[in-house]
Every structure is written in C-alpha cells, then in structure tokens.
Enzyme design. Sequence first.
Site, PDB file in Angstrom:
ATOM      1  N   GLU A   1     -40.648  70.896  71.123  1.00 23.49           N
ATOM      2  CA  GLU A   1     -41.110  71.991  70.265  1.00 23.49           C
ATOM      3  C   GLU A   1     -41.787  73.068  71.098  1.00 23.49           C
ATOM      4  O   GLU A   1     -42.248  72.810  72.206  1.00 23.49           O
ATOM      5  CB  GLU A   1     -42.058  71.455  69.188  1.00 23.49           C
TER       6      GLU A   1
ATOM      7  N   LYS B   1     -44.418  75.523  72.741  1.00 26.71           N
ATOM      8  CA  LYS B   1     -45.853  75.465  73.026  1.00 26.71           C
ATOM      9  C   LYS B   1     -46.390  76.859  72.740  1.00 26.71           C
ATOM     10  O   LYS B   1     -46.112  77.817  73.468  1.00 26.71           O
ATOM     11  CB  LYS B   1     -46.096  75.087  74.480  1.00 26.71           C
TER      12      LYS B   1
ATOM     13  N   ASP C   1     -48.782  79.955  72.428  1.00 27.34           N
ATOM     14  CA  ASP C   1     -49.867  80.447  73.264  1.00 27.34           C
ATOM     15  C   ASP C   1     -50.920  81.098  72.372  1.00 27.34           C
ATOM     16  O   ASP C   1     -50.968  82.311  72.219  1.00 27.34           O
ATOM     17  CB  ASP C   1     -49.312  81.445  74.280  1.00 27.34           C
TER      18      ASP C   1
ATOM     19  N   TYR D   1     -49.242  71.186  64.214  1.00 26.80           N
ATOM     20  CA  TYR D   1     -48.376  70.223  64.898  1.00 26.80           C
ATOM     21  C   TYR D   1     -48.922  68.799  64.936  1.00 26.80           C
ATOM     22  O   TYR D   1     -48.359  67.936  65.586  1.00 26.80           O
ATOM     23  CB  TYR D   1     -48.062  70.685  66.319  1.00 26.80           C
TER      24      TYR D   1
ATOM     25  N   LYS E   1     -43.920  74.118  81.367  1.00 23.46           N
ATOM     26  CA  LYS E   1     -44.225  75.552  81.405  1.00 23.46           C
ATOM     27  C   LYS E   1     -43.031  76.328  81.954  1.00 23.46           C
ATOM     28  O   LYS E   1     -42.419  75.903  82.925  1.00 23.46           O
ATOM     29  CB  LYS E   1     -45.466  75.819  82.286  1.00 23.46           C
TER      30      LYS E   1
ATOM     31  N   CYS F   1     -46.072 114.738 102.691  1.00 24.55           N
ATOM     32  CA  CYS F   1     -46.937 113.836 101.926  1.00 24.55           C
ATOM     33  C   CYS F   1     -47.155 114.397 100.520  1.00 24.55           C
ATOM     34  O   CYS F   1     -47.505 115.574 100.376  1.00 24.55           O
ATOM     35  CB  CYS F   1     -48.277 113.673 102.651  1.00 24.55           C
TER      36      CYS F   1
ATOM     37  N   CYS G   1     -51.203 115.489 100.500  1.00 29.50           N
ATOM     38  CA  CYS G   1     -51.764 116.556 101.342  1.00 29.50           C
ATOM     39  C   CYS G   1     -50.727 117.545 101.861  1.00 29.50           C
ATOM     40  O   CYS G   1     -51.079 118.533 102.495  1.00 29.50           O
ATOM     41  CB  CYS G   1     -52.554 115.953 102.504  1.00 29.50           C
TER      42      CYS G   1
ATOM     43  N   CYS H   1     -47.965 109.002 106.232  1.00 30.11           N
ATOM     44  CA  CYS H   1     -48.654 110.278 106.369  1.00 30.11           C
ATOM     45  C   CYS H   1     -49.663 110.050 107.492  1.00 30.11           C
ATOM     46  O   CYS H   1     -50.438 109.097 107.442  1.00 30.11           O
ATOM     47  CB  CYS H   1     -49.361 110.635 105.063  1.00 30.11           C
TER      48      CYS H   1
ATOM     49  N   CYS I   1     -56.243 112.802 104.722  1.00 32.17           N
ATOM     50  CA  CYS I   1     -55.439 112.971 103.501  1.00 32.17           C
ATOM     51  C   CYS I   1     -56.157 112.301 102.331  1.00 32.17           C
ATOM     52  O   CYS I   1     -56.529 111.123 102.419  1.00 32.17           O
ATOM     53  CB  CYS I   1     -54.072 112.329 103.715  1.00 32.17           C
TER      54      CYS I   1
HETATM   55  S1  IVH Z   1     -49.805  68.774  70.927  1.00 32.51           S
HETATM   56  C1  IVH Z   1     -53.230  66.847  73.403  1.00 32.51           C
HETATM   57  N1  IVH Z   1     -48.142  70.697  70.407  1.00 32.51           N
HETATM   58  O1  IVH Z   1     -51.532  73.306  73.982  1.00 32.51           O
HETATM   59  C2  IVH Z   1     -53.265  67.381  72.082  1.00 32.51           C
HETATM   60  N2  IVH Z   1     -50.148  71.274  71.524  1.00 32.51           N
HETATM   61  O2  IVH Z   1     -52.794  71.735  76.539  1.00 32.51           O
HETATM   62  C3  IVH Z   1     -51.918  67.452  71.471  1.00 32.51           C
HETATM   63  N3  IVH Z   1     -50.372  73.664  71.958  1.00 32.51           N
HETATM   64  O3  IVH Z   1     -54.695  72.143  73.172  1.00 32.51           O
HETATM   65  C4  IVH Z   1     -51.415  68.790  71.538  1.00 32.51           C
HETATM   66  N4  IVH Z   1     -48.480  74.275  71.057  1.00 32.51           N
HETATM   67  O4  IVH Z   1     -53.765  74.034  71.810  1.00 32.51           O
HETATM   68  C5  IVH Z   1     -49.324  70.382  70.966  1.00 32.51           C
HETATM   69  N5  IVH Z   1     -46.573  72.281  69.821  1.00 32.51           N
HETATM   70  C6  IVH Z   1     -47.742  71.976  70.366  1.00 32.51           C
HETATM   71  C7  IVH Z   1     -48.581  72.946  70.932  1.00 32.51           C
HETATM   72  C8  IVH Z   1     -49.783  72.549  71.511  1.00 32.51           C
HETATM   73  C9  IVH Z   1     -49.576  74.694  71.677  1.00 32.51           C
HETATM   74  C10 IVH Z   1     -51.658  73.799  72.689  1.00 32.51           C
HETATM   75  C11 IVH Z   1     -52.785  73.074  72.056  1.00 32.51           C
HETATM   76  C12 IVH Z   1     -53.317  72.137  73.104  1.00 32.51           C
HETATM   77  C13 IVH Z   1     -52.717  72.680  74.337  1.00 32.51           C
HETATM   78  C14 IVH Z   1     -52.388  71.541  75.274  1.00 32.51           C
END
Ligand code: IVH
Length: 668
Positions: free
Chosen positions: A115, A117, A119, A227, A315, A409, A412, A427, A432
């Site tokens: 799923e 992640k 931000d 989640y 990541k 330049c 200058c 230059c 300058c």
């Molecule tokens: S599961 C360990 N699922 O990422 C707790 N976290 O470093 C279980 N985050 O603190 C987290 N999307 O704030 C999970 N689909 C996702 C997420 C998610 C973002 C964040 C969350 C957590 C950090 C993990």
Amino acid sequence: MGAKKSMRARVAELRELIRLHDRKYYVDHLPEITDGEYDALMAELAGLEREHPELVTSDSPTRRVGGAPTEGFRTVEHAVPMLSLDNTYSPEELLAFDARVKKRLPDELVEYVVEPKLDGISISLRYVDGRLDVAVTRGDGTRGDDVTANIRTIRAIPTKLSGRRGVSEVEVRGEVFMPRSGFERLNRRRESDDAAPFVNPRNAAAGSLKLRDPGEVARRPLEAFFYQIVGGGASRVATHLEAIELMRAMGFPVSPDITLAAHIEAAVERCQEWDDRRRDLDYEVDGMVVKVNSLEQQERLGSTTKSPRWGIAYKFPAEAVRTVVRDIEVQVGRTGKLTPVAVLEPVFVSGSTVSRATLHNQDEVERLDVRVGDTVAIEKGGEVIPKVIEVVKSKRLGRPRRFRMPETCPVCREPVVRPDGEVDTRCRNESCPGRSMGRIHHFASRGAMDIRGLGYALVRQLVDGGLVRDFGDLYRIEVDDLAALPRMGERSAENLLAELEKSKKRPLAKLIHGLGIRHVGARVAQVLAESFPDIGGLSAASEEDLAAIEEIGPAIAASIRSFLASPRNAEVLRKLDSAGVNMRGRSARQRKTALTGLTVVLTGSLVRVTRHEAAAAIAEAGGRVSSSVSSKTDLVVVGGDPGSKHRKALALGIKIIDETELEELLGI
Ligand code: IVH
C-alpha cells in the site's frame, strides 16, 4: 407531529444527509451532490441550530467549522505505542525482509499487502460508543498531543461511526495529509495575505494540526487515510485487508490502492510500478509499505522497541519530474566562474518547489542540448542542487536558438576567458560585483553559516540595491531596508533578520568555511578551527606555521595567508567581529590547560585513540598539532614504531612523552 418534533427530526435528517455525503465524497470518492447543494444542507442545519441551541451536539457536522481557540495541547499517553517502520531502498532489501519473516515463520505461507506510504502526519483516534473521543498525534511514539478539536474540523474524518457498533471502543491509526491541489490553493491564498508559503504539503499539514485555532484548521484542506485498527477493535477480522474493509464500513477513508501480493517477488514488482504511478495521485507518497497480511502472523512476528517485524517501508529513489525551461541565465560565482542556470517553470520535487537548476558549463549545455522553451526532466536527491537530466526532445516546439556563453561578464561587462583545455569560463575582474554575490551566497550556504532564506536571487537584490557589498555588511541590514525590496514582505524580512542573528553563533569552522578561501572546504576549515583558538590566532599564523599543520599542504597554506593578508578581507572580518559574529573556537573558550599554546607533534602508532581523535583532543585543550618537528615544537608524543620525527626530536632536545602521559596531560 408537533412543530418542535418535526424540526428535531429535520435536524437529525440533515445531519444524516451531510454525513452520508461526506462519506460519498471522502470514503467512496463518488460524490452525488454538487458543492452548492451540500452547502445548502449545511446552511439549513446551521440555521436550525442557531434558533435552537439546545439541539446542538458536539458531533454535529456544523461543529466542523471549529470551536474556541485552545491554550495549548494536552499530552496523552498512547495505550499502544506508535512505532515507525524500517526503511528499505532496494528490491534486495525487500527480499532480506522476507527472509527475516520466513525465518520466524518457518514452512508457513506468507501473503503480503502492498500500500502507499502517505507522506503526512500520523494520528491515532479513539472512538467510544461510536463517537470520536480523542485524537492524538504520534509525538515521541509513547505520548503525543491531544488535537481532538482540530481533527473534528476535518470533513474526511467521521465524528460518528456508521454500521453496527459491536465494540464500545475502537482505536484507529492513519495519516492526515494535504492534497497537492489544496496545498497549491492554500499557498496562493497565503501569498496574497503576505504570509510565508509552506514549503511542502507535509509541512502544511503538520503546521495546520498544530494551530491553536480550530476555526483556522477548518479552512485548511486536510484529508486522511486510515491503515490500522489497534487493540481489541480488530478482533473480528483475520487479515489486514479485512481490517481495511472494516474501517471503510465504519466510515473511515482508506487508500483505494491497497493490494494483495501472493509472495515477496510480486510485492517488489508492485513497489516498482508505483514509483511511476504515484505522480498521478493528488497527494504525496514517499514510498510503499509492505505488510504481512495475516494479523495472527503479525502478532507472532511482534515488534522491536522501534518498529514492527511484520512490515517495512520501501522508499522511492530520488524523484525526477518534468518542467519547462523559461530562460537560461548566467550566474557569476565567487571565483569568477560563469555558470549557466536553467530558470524553470516552478515544480514540486522531493518535498520542495524548484525554480532553478544548474547546467554547470557550456559543454554540459551542449551535451544536453537544452534550449529555452524545452521540456526537461530534473532530479533532486536529498540536499543536492537540482539537476537537469535530459531534454524531452519530442516536446520541443519550433527551432529554439542554441545557448551560447556570453563573451563578456553578465555582471561587470568585462571580457571573459575560457583557457584552452578547461571547461569553465571565467570573469577575471577581481572587483566584479558578480563575484561578491557568489561569495555572499557561499557564506550563507548550508555547509557554511547556514542562513536560511538567503538564496541567490535575494543576494542579487541586496547587492544590486546597494544594501551589501560583502558578507560583512549582511549584519548591518535593517528590517525597513529589506521590506522595501520587491517581493519581500515584512514577515520574510523579519525571518531573515532572525536567521542572521542565529548565524552569529555558528562554530568557528563554519565561519572559516564561509570565508570562501581558495582550497579551504569544510574539512580544512574544521582542521583550522581545531588548530587555532580564534580568527586572530589564524590571522597571526605564518605560512610556515600553517603548512606544519597535519592535513594542510603548502598550496593551502599559501592560499590562507594571501587571503588573510588582503586588507579588504581584513576589513570584512572586522565588520563580522563588530557585528558580534562568533570568531572563537571551542578550545579558546576552555580554561587554560597544560597544553594551551603548545605545538605538539604525534609520531608512531597510538593504541587507545586514533590519531585524529588525539589531534582533536589536543586542539580542544588549546594545543596545536603540527606534522613536522622543528625548533618550534614544544612536545612530541611517541607511539609504537616511531620513525624520523622521534630521532629529530631527540636531536633537538625536545620534550618527548608517550600516549599514557598525553592522556594524563589531557586529563582523560
Ligand atoms: S503502518 C509501525 N501504513 O509511516 C506503525 N504507516 O515510519 C505501522 N505511514 O508512523 C505503520 N503510510 O505515519 C503504515 N500505509 C501506511 C502508512 C504508514 C504512512 C507512516 C506512519 C508511520 C510511518 C512509519
């Protein structure tokens, strides 16, 4: 039915309708009514509640506009700690994660869920009897801030749960975020209000949740995805996917992009596909999360003190995005080097807006064949300056002119030179103003005095406007001078002055680096700061003294000497000193020690500390480490297998000590 009763029924009906449409919009992503129709329902409910305050409830949708400002946030302990996920950056690391899981669950089938992640900002919500009771930020993982009043204003988050209520208490966790589109709108509004724009949607979301005024939070375009169900709330489901479905049924928005992967290879593939697809989303995703689907297996895998063993974050590599080159400008650096810079249609990349990217030199412009009007791919990884990777030729319109380095330049107007066999055009005019701009920009850069907000464009304005000629003048600027500059509001002016004030306390090494002495980068600056008590000591050192320091060769020594001998540079240093900029090293602030003022030479191998550690400790105690023995040496520290330095010290009759005696002198 009496009038009062039907009115009461209408209030209940309106609340249900509004909740239904919130849900259709935020959870199902299938709105059925227009914004106008929605606003009409809300207005009718607000009207009825105004006439009959006794009917107002804390979870009424009208309360989403935010209540009274809070004094501060109460700290709340999490019943179950909020951990974080370990990060991985490659398929191999994901395979290693799978191997760790399998080691703990030998001979078992393990299915994964992949799923996005998100931000954003993690949040934990507790519902009691179906109603939102308390919302807490992650904080340090053990305790966070009670932000319930702010969370209530977010329409995507239900204040009342739908469906059967089997359990009296439910705790869910998720991420509050600001969609990109809402972020852009918010920043446009802030700019017209002369408020500093947020750097990225994540900061905007974090800043919004921490506002004291829920009324203002209500105006921020925040959303959320959930989640995780924690504790007993999840007892009715066996897998993570079922938990997601259960949350959806209760009325929580969940990501529509959660999928099952039968094995880790499928999960890896999914993660890689998403690197591209995430750009189409209206919210920021900084990676993917891979989780073991079975909750029972999750339970057996457990967690370390920091992170669960059942899940891992993947990541994405540094982001590359496309944008259009509006212009190619030539910037003059502190050494006189001319750098072509692409002025870009601003784009959001890796967490901030980019509007310029370096093209390095004429050869690089030719290699890329970049021209004004071209669509280009740019990349920014971590703290690196954004870079143009390639031109998207299929998008080129007409036949734009090729870029050519100017013959004079741009600042200058003196002729520039590109010596044969070199890539850089320069230059040569020492005075300058372009070079001054480069020096000031370098002084303010992150590795040096780290004056946030003082970018090249502002430096140029300051120099062009006659406010500063060199970086010694920076500390004389006043708020009114700044506020008078175009595109500079009073708030930004005050922020810059606060940054300048902070920079006065930077360590000596940062200051030395910031001076921009040829050959003196961060590392040499550090060595110098450890070798002299202050700038005065450095200025008084002869070329010979300097060259005697370990790691400082004759070319560096000559360059330092010539920089400090220049009356113009001495004047800049005087200005910095009188402005109160720190010019002393750590050692100078120390009490006098047995080593203060002594020149020490290390020879042979030390056993208990590395040579570098010993040198740092000597400098800290006020001594100076030199690489060669001469009549000026006060002390020679002899380790195992000493060589010629030891013999020379004996010949010159210099005091010789061993490592243990050095430790005694240092008091360690
Ligand atoms: S599961 C360990 N699922 O990422 C707790 N976290 O470093 C279980 N985050 O603190 C987290 N999307 O704030 C999970 N689909 C996702 C997420 C998610 C973002 C964040 C969350 C957590 C950090 C993990």
